[in-house]
Every structure is written in C-alpha cells, then in structure tokens.
Enzyme design. Structure first.
Site, PDB file in Angstrom:
ATOM      1  CB  THR A   1      -0.933  -0.007   1.234  1.00 44.67           C
ATOM      2  OG1 THR A   1      -1.760  -1.171   1.150  1.00 44.67           O
ATOM      3  CG2 THR A   1      -1.797   1.235   1.290  1.00 44.67           C
TER       4      THR A   1
ATOM      5  CB  CYS B   1     -16.245  -6.453   4.109  1.00 48.01           C
ATOM      6  SG  CYS B   1     -17.324  -6.384   5.527  1.00 48.01           S
TER       7      CYS B   1
ATOM      8  CG  ASN C   1      -6.470  -7.956  -5.635  1.00 51.06           C
ATOM      9  OD1 ASN C   1      -6.270  -7.247  -6.610  1.00 51.06           O
ATOM     10  ND2 ASN C   1      -7.419  -7.692  -4.759  1.00 51.06           N
TER      11      ASN C   1
ATOM     12  CB  THR D   1      15.056   3.717  12.273  1.00 45.35           C
ATOM     13  OG1 THR D   1      15.681   4.901  12.760  1.00 45.35           O
ATOM     14  CG2 THR D   1      15.907   2.504  12.610  1.00 45.35           C
TER      15      THR D   1
ATOM     16  CB  SER E   1       3.226  -6.770  -0.436  1.00 45.16           C
ATOM     17  OG  SER E   1       2.829  -7.003   0.887  1.00 45.16           O
ATOM     18  CB  ALA E   2       7.368  -9.096   2.893  1.00 39.96           C
ATOM     19  CG  HIS E   3       1.386  -9.607   3.737  1.00 37.67           C
ATOM     20  ND1 HIS E   3       0.084 -10.045   3.702  1.00 37.67           N
ATOM     21  CD2 HIS E   3       1.365  -8.334   3.271  1.00 37.67           C
ATOM     22  CE1 HIS E   3      -0.694  -9.064   3.253  1.00 37.67           C
ATOM     23  NE2 HIS E   3       0.052  -8.016   2.981  1.00 37.67           N
TER      24      HIS E   3
HETATM   25  N1  PLP Z   1      -1.756  -4.541  -4.347  1.00 33.94           N
HETATM   26  C1  PLP Z   1      -2.404  -5.709  -4.475  1.00 33.94           C
HETATM   27  C2  PLP Z   1      -2.688  -6.231  -5.849  1.00 33.94           C
HETATM   28  C3  PLP Z   1      -2.815  -6.421  -3.362  1.00 33.94           C
HETATM   29  O1  PLP Z   1      -3.469  -7.574  -3.501  1.00 33.94           O
HETATM   30  C4  PLP Z   1      -2.541  -5.887  -2.074  1.00 33.94           C
HETATM   31  C5  PLP Z   1      -2.989  -6.589  -0.853  1.00 33.94           C
HETATM   32  O2  PLP Z   1      -3.947  -7.331  -0.864  1.00 33.94           O
HETATM   33  C6  PLP Z   1      -1.842  -4.666  -1.984  1.00 33.94           C
HETATM   34  C7  PLP Z   1      -1.476  -4.032  -3.139  1.00 33.94           C
HETATM   35  C8  PLP Z   1      -1.509  -4.055  -0.658  1.00 33.94           C
HETATM   36  O3  PLP Z   1      -0.369  -4.661  -0.078  1.00 33.94           O
HETATM   37  P1  PLP Z   1      -0.121  -4.568   1.498  1.00 33.94           P
HETATM   38  O4  PLP Z   1      -1.069  -5.507   2.153  1.00 33.94           O
HETATM   39  O5  PLP Z   1       1.307  -5.005   1.670  1.00 33.94           O
HETATM   40  O6  PLP Z   1      -0.303  -3.156   1.898  1.00 33.94           O
END
Ligand code: PLP
Length: 373
Positions: A70, A310, A137, A223, A185-187
């Site tokens: 994000t 949601c 996504n 940091t 994004s790492a997660h």
């Molecule tokens: N972009 C896409 C296509 C995503 O699916 C997501 C999270 O679902 C994000 C950006 C946002 O990433 P983060 O959760 O690391 O803020």
C-alpha cells in the site's frame, strides 16, 4: 481439520523467514551508525536487498523498502506530478490514491484494453503515469505489461506496475518488463506483514512520502524495519527457488475447477479465459452472496474470501467483476480461492466437498441467467 485457501490475502510466513526475523531481532545496532553494531545491521539489510532485487531481476540500488504494498503504491502515484491513468481492476491501494485518476477499461476477461489506453494517452495534455497491476488479486488475471510499457513510453509516459500478487508466484523481471516503478509486498510471498518495496529504475527519483532522514538513499526516511526486511529477504530467496513448484499449483487449481463445474454446471469461473496466476480461482455461484458462502465455508472449516470489499459491515459488489461487465448480483456472488506454498491436495478435496454441499443447499429457485451480465 482447518483448511486455509486465502493465500492472496496473506500467505503463511515461511519458517526460514521467521528464523531470519528472529535473528535480526537479536541485532541491536542502528544501520545508520558507523560502529560495528550498526555495520552488522547494515549487512543484514544489504543481504535482504540483494535477495529481493534478485527475485525480480532488479539491482539492489533500485529497491526502496516500505511498510508494504500500500505504501509503495501510494509513493508511486502520489509522488507523480501529472495525469495518472489506472486500470479499472486495480487494488484499492492504487484506485484510492488519486482522486483525479483516469480509469482505463478492461474486457470481459479482466484484461486491460490497449485501445482504450492508447486513446487516453493520446488525450493527455502532458506526460502521464500509467499504473497497471501484473496480476489481479481477485481473479489472478494477468495484464499485458510489455504492451502497456511500449505504448506508454511511445507517448512519453511512465509506467508503475503493482506486482504485489505476482512476485514470488510467477517469474517477474523488473528489467525485462521495462517498467519505471514496481510495488512488492513481503506477506504475499511468505514474508512478514508490514514490509514491502517500491522498485525504482535507475535515474528516476519519485518524491518521497516520508521525509526527514537519509535512509533508503533519501527516498524513504525513517529507521528501517530491520527484522521485517530480513524476513522479506529470506522469503524472497525461498520463493525464487520454488517458482517451479508454485507453477505446479495450476494442476490442483484446474482439477478443482473441473470438479466444481461437474457438481454445479451454472457456476462462473471469472477470468478463466485469460492468462491467470496458477493459484487463484474466482468462483461465482449464482443465487448465493459471497458473504454467505464465506461464512458457510468457514463453519465447514475452510477459509476463503469474498472478492467484494467489506466496509461498515456491508459487502459491496466486487469492483473487479463490475469492471468485467457483470451486474451487481454476479459481482456479489463470487468467492476467491487462492492456493499457496503450503497447499496440498487434501486442502482442495476438503474445499470441494464443503463447497459442493453448500451449493446443493442453494435455493431451488435460482435463475442462473439473472446474475450474469
Ligand atoms: N496490491 C495488491 C494487488 C494487493 O493484492 C494488495 C494486498 O492485498 C496490496 C497491493 C496491498 O499490499 P499490502 O497488504 O502489503 O499493503
């Protein structure tokens, strides 16, 4: 038994990434300090930077670590002074950033219309920024980034690519795609939540969102989240080594879709005719809202998500499915099933059994035509 099939929301942290986080937490220097404690932490950051760069064919100097996808998307779009064009199926962290963003259409498969992009670029009064995701996504549908880059650059525009859902799942090359900026994004790839990166091409410096420090080559002050970044680096390494295994998930996904179609022929697999990520399936069940489906599957021990957002307790129709031409009813009745590195055949079997039992309990009065535009 609980089954987790919501890897696009977040995927379990890889054990190697958790170990890297724990190790980094025992290092107590500040990477900006010149003494040995600081140098040790700087080394941890450098290693992670190299791994993340290697995953996406970038150079370490191109990486700006952020608090996640994000923030990376916000920096890419907010830092640009000029018209911004975004596809209609972007994640909210792109769509919600610039109130003046102009929307580029997608077709019924969810693929960006290059004709519309061309028209819109031709109408721009000054050089624009085009932001298009590598893969969606909700549906997993991939975008023709190479064509987008060619077209945009011909018009003197820059390209940002949100590769949050694609990196670590398919081969993504920053250099080969030729984009100017890319978000990660790492997660989504086995690292911890709350860390990501904006990748910036050589010679281009987007405006920082955070100022007041020289970190990240003055592109993001503050940091560094060393433990998170160390986990990101470890996850990137494992993901890169396992891209072939990830590609094999399409076998499980496709078998699952075949079984669902055989059980309930009026389902719609959204985006199935486009090129998709190997792990994602967006399944529309006419006559039952996604909210109800997600709750019923949860009761049966299966975790999936609704494509629809949601907010304030109300589930809105998915903007992605609306953009693909579906009406509100269809856009409200699709769930997303997403497999990941820890998924096995039993997970899919469990889901198929639970979903089929749920779908068979559907109201007998369903008119399948009602929900497909
Ligand atoms: N972009 C896409 C296509 C995503 O699916 C997501 C999270 O679902 C994000 C950006 C946002 O990433 P983060 O959760 O690391 O803020």
């Amino acid at each position: 038994m609980d089954t987790y099939l919501d890897h696009n929301a977040t995927t379990p942290v890889r054990p190697e990434a958790a170990d890297a986080v724990a190790r980094a937490l025992t290092q107590h220097g500040n990477a900006s300090s010149v003494h040995r404690f600081g140098r040790l932490v700087r080394h941890t950051l450098d290693e992670a930077r190299e791994s993340v760069a290697s995953l996406v064919g970038a150079s370490p100097a191109n990486i700006v670590f952020t608090s996640g996808g994000t923030e990376a998307n916000n920096q890419a779009l907010r830092g640009f002074d000029g018209p911004v064009l975004v596809s209609a199926v972007e994640h909210d962290s792109v769509l919600g950033v610039r109130a003046d963003a102009r929307i580029v259409d997608v077709d019924a498969d969810g693929v960006l219309s290059l004709e519309h992009l061309h028209e819109m670029l031709a109408r721009c009064e000054e050089p624009a920024l085009v932001s298009v995701m590598r893969a969606n996504n909700e549906t997993g549908v991939m975008q023709p980034i190479g064509d987008v880059v060619r077209l945009a650059h011909e018009h003197g525009a820059l390209v940002h690519c949100d590769a949050v859902q694609a990196a670590g799942k398919i081969d993504v090359s920053f250099a080969q795609l030729g984009v100017d900026m890319m978000s990660l994004s790492a997660h989504k790839l086995g690292g911890p939540q709350g860390v990501g990166a904006l990748i910036v091409r050589d010679g281009f410096d987007p405006e920082p969102l955070l100022r007041g420090g020289g970190q990240e080559r003055r592109r993001r002050a503050g940091t560094e989240n060393v433990a998170g970044i160390a986990g990101f680096g470890a996850a990137a390494r494992i993901a890169q080594d396992n891209l072939d295994l990830f590609a094999g998930l399409n076998g499980l996904r496709d078998d699952m879709e075949t079984l669902l179609r055989a059980a309930i022929p009026d389902i719609v697999i959204h985006g199935a005719d486009g090129e998709r990520l190997p792990n994602t399936s967006c399944i529309g069940l006419p006559g039952m809202t996604a909210e109800i489906q997600v709750m019923q599957l949860d009761l049966a021990g299966v975790a999936v998500s609704s494509g629809s957002a949601c907010s304030s307790g109300k589930v809105a129709p998915s903007h992605v499915l609306r953009a693909m031409g579906h009406d509100d009813a269809a856009a409200q009745s699709a769930i997303r099933v997403s497999l990941g590195w820890s998924s096995v055949a039993q997970d899919v079997d469990h889901f198929v059994d639970a979903w089929t039992a749920m779908a068979q309990r559907r109201s007998p009065n369903v008119d399948a035509r009602r929900s497909v535009a």
